[in-house]
Design a protein around this motif. Sequence first.
Motif, PDB file in Angstrom:
ATOM      1  N   GLU A 141       0.843  -1.193   0.000  1.00  0.00           N
ATOM      2  CA  GLU A 141       0.000   0.000   0.000  1.00  0.00           C
ATOM      3  C   GLU A 141       0.872   1.235   0.000  1.00  0.00           C
ATOM      4  OE1 GLU A 141      -2.422   0.269   3.486  1.00  0.00           O
ATOM      5  OE2 GLU A 141      -3.849   1.626   2.539  1.00  0.00           O
ATOM      6  N   GLY A 142       0.527   2.188  -0.836  1.00  0.00           N
ATOM      7  CA  GLY A 142       1.302   3.424  -0.887  1.00  0.00           C
ATOM      8  C   GLY A 142       0.431   4.572  -1.336  1.00  0.00           C
ATOM      9  N   ARG A 169       1.455  11.163  -9.271  1.00  0.00           N
ATOM     10  CA  ARG A 169       1.963  11.103  -7.903  1.00  0.00           C
ATOM     11  C   ARG A 169       2.257   9.635  -7.593  1.00  0.00           C
ATOM     12  NH1 ARG A 169      -2.380  14.121  -8.160  1.00  0.00           N
ATOM     13  NH2 ARG A 169      -3.705  12.692  -7.026  1.00  0.00           N
ATOM     14  N   GLY A 170       2.136   9.232  -6.351  1.00  0.00           N
ATOM     15  CA  GLY A 170       2.399   7.846  -6.031  1.00  0.00           C
ATOM     16  C   GLY A 170       3.859   7.584  -5.721  1.00  0.00           C
ATOM     17  N   PRO A 171       4.230   6.312  -5.613  1.00  0.00           N
ATOM     18  CA  PRO A 171       5.593   5.952  -5.205  1.00  0.00           C
ATOM     19  C   PRO A 171       6.627   6.501  -6.186  1.00  0.00           C
ATOM     20  CG  PRO A 171       4.169   4.008  -5.300  1.00  0.00           C
ATOM     21  CD  PRO A 171       3.395   5.138  -5.881  1.00  0.00           C
ATOM     22  N   VAL A 172       7.791   6.870  -5.657  1.00  0.00           N
ATOM     23  CA  VAL A 172       8.840   7.381  -6.535  1.00  0.00           C
ATOM     24  C   VAL A 172       9.423   6.225  -7.353  1.00  0.00           C
ATOM     25  CG1 VAL A 172       9.374   9.267  -4.956  1.00  0.00           C
ATOM     26  CG2 VAL A 172      10.701   7.145  -4.828  1.00  0.00           C
ATOM     27  N   ASP A 173      10.074   6.603  -8.449  1.00  0.00           N
ATOM     28  CA  ASP A 173      10.677   5.610  -9.336  1.00  0.00           C
ATOM     29  C   ASP A 173      11.619   4.694  -8.551  1.00  0.00           C
ATOM     30  OD1 ASP A 173       9.336   6.632 -11.495  1.00  0.00           O
ATOM     31  OD2 ASP A 173      11.048   7.753 -12.276  1.00  0.00           O
ATOM     32  N   GLY A 174      11.570   3.430  -8.899  1.00  0.00           N
ATOM     33  CA  GLY A 174      12.416   2.446  -8.230  1.00  0.00           C
ATOM     34  C   GLY A 174      11.810   1.885  -6.967  1.00  0.00           C
ATOM     35  N   THR A 175      10.629   2.442  -6.560  1.00  0.00           N
ATOM     36  CA  THR A 175       9.926   1.907  -5.375  1.00  0.00           C
ATOM     37  C   THR A 175       8.482   1.552  -5.715  1.00  0.00           C
ATOM     38  OG1 THR A 175       9.013   3.982  -4.486  1.00  0.00           O
ATOM     39  CG2 THR A 175      11.312   3.489  -3.946  1.00  0.00           C
ATOM     40  N   ILE A 176       8.165   1.534  -6.998  1.00  0.00           N
ATOM     41  CA  ILE A 176       6.771   1.385  -7.427  1.00  0.00           C
ATOM     42  C   ILE A 176       6.214   0.019  -7.035  1.00  0.00           C
ATOM     43  CG2 ILE A 176       5.267   1.273  -9.470  1.00  0.00           C
ATOM     44  CD1 ILE A 176       7.272   3.369 -10.744  1.00  0.00           C
ATOM     45  N   CYS A 177       7.006  -1.036  -7.221  1.00  0.00           N
ATOM     46  CA  CYS A 177       6.501  -2.388  -6.928  1.00  0.00           C
ATOM     47  C   CYS A 177       6.287  -2.600  -5.433  1.00  0.00           C
ATOM     48  CB  CYS A 177       7.444  -3.443  -7.488  1.00  0.00           C
ATOM     49  SG  CYS A 177       7.528  -3.445  -9.289  1.00  0.00           S
ATOM     50  N   ALA A 178       6.919  -1.768  -4.611  1.00  0.00           N
ATOM     51  CA  ALA A 178       6.751  -1.835  -3.166  1.00  0.00           C
ATOM     52  C   ALA A 178       5.751  -0.799  -2.661  1.00  0.00           C
ATOM     53  CB  ALA A 178       8.097  -1.629  -2.469  1.00  0.00           C
TER      54      ALA A 178
END
Length: 196
Positions: A60-61, A68-77
């Motif tokens: 969940e993020g 917006r949303g998770p920054v690049d490189g953290t999207i799958c988490a």
Amino acid sequence: MRTRHLLAAAAAAIALPLATALPAQSHGYVDQPPSRSALCGADAVPWDCGDIQWEPQSVEGPKGFPARGPVDGTICAGGDARWAPLDDPRGGAWPTTRVTAGQQLTFTWHIEARHATTNFTYYLTKPGYDASRPITRAALDLTPFLTVPYDGRRPAATTTHTATLPTGRTGHQVIVAVWEIADTGNAFYSCTDVAF
Ligand SMILES: [Cu+2]
């Protein structure tokens, strides 16, 4: 993000004392074709996934992807450092589901808390994606290949969506599925590895 979710639910319960919803302790993930968190939850990869193996539904993020949303490189988490192993490309070693360009593919979500939902969106990496690289916005086609609007409705505990897969891809690609919640600031993120 179980703790944060409980806190948010508790805050909502205080703000809306007549709300009927109980705090939700768990959420959902893509079960088929198996997402990275599903593989971890099933102990189906040979490396240590960390704590996501115990709660694959908790990726969940912040919502609003991709603006917006998770920054690049953290999207799958979902941007959650606890689940960082989901963003480690492992040199391209994540198990893949074989697919064909243009085929119909059905995604099944295992949903443990039926949150009011804005939509589900599905993104695919661009042609030429290198599966040894982390998932970034630049790696993805930011136009979803499937958007399923819910207008605040609640998805079923087992929710399926069928998409026509884009063409023009070969080899190992990654699908990013996003379940955007209507009444919180969050979304659930689920990455599935496929091989065209
Ligand atoms: Cu939840």
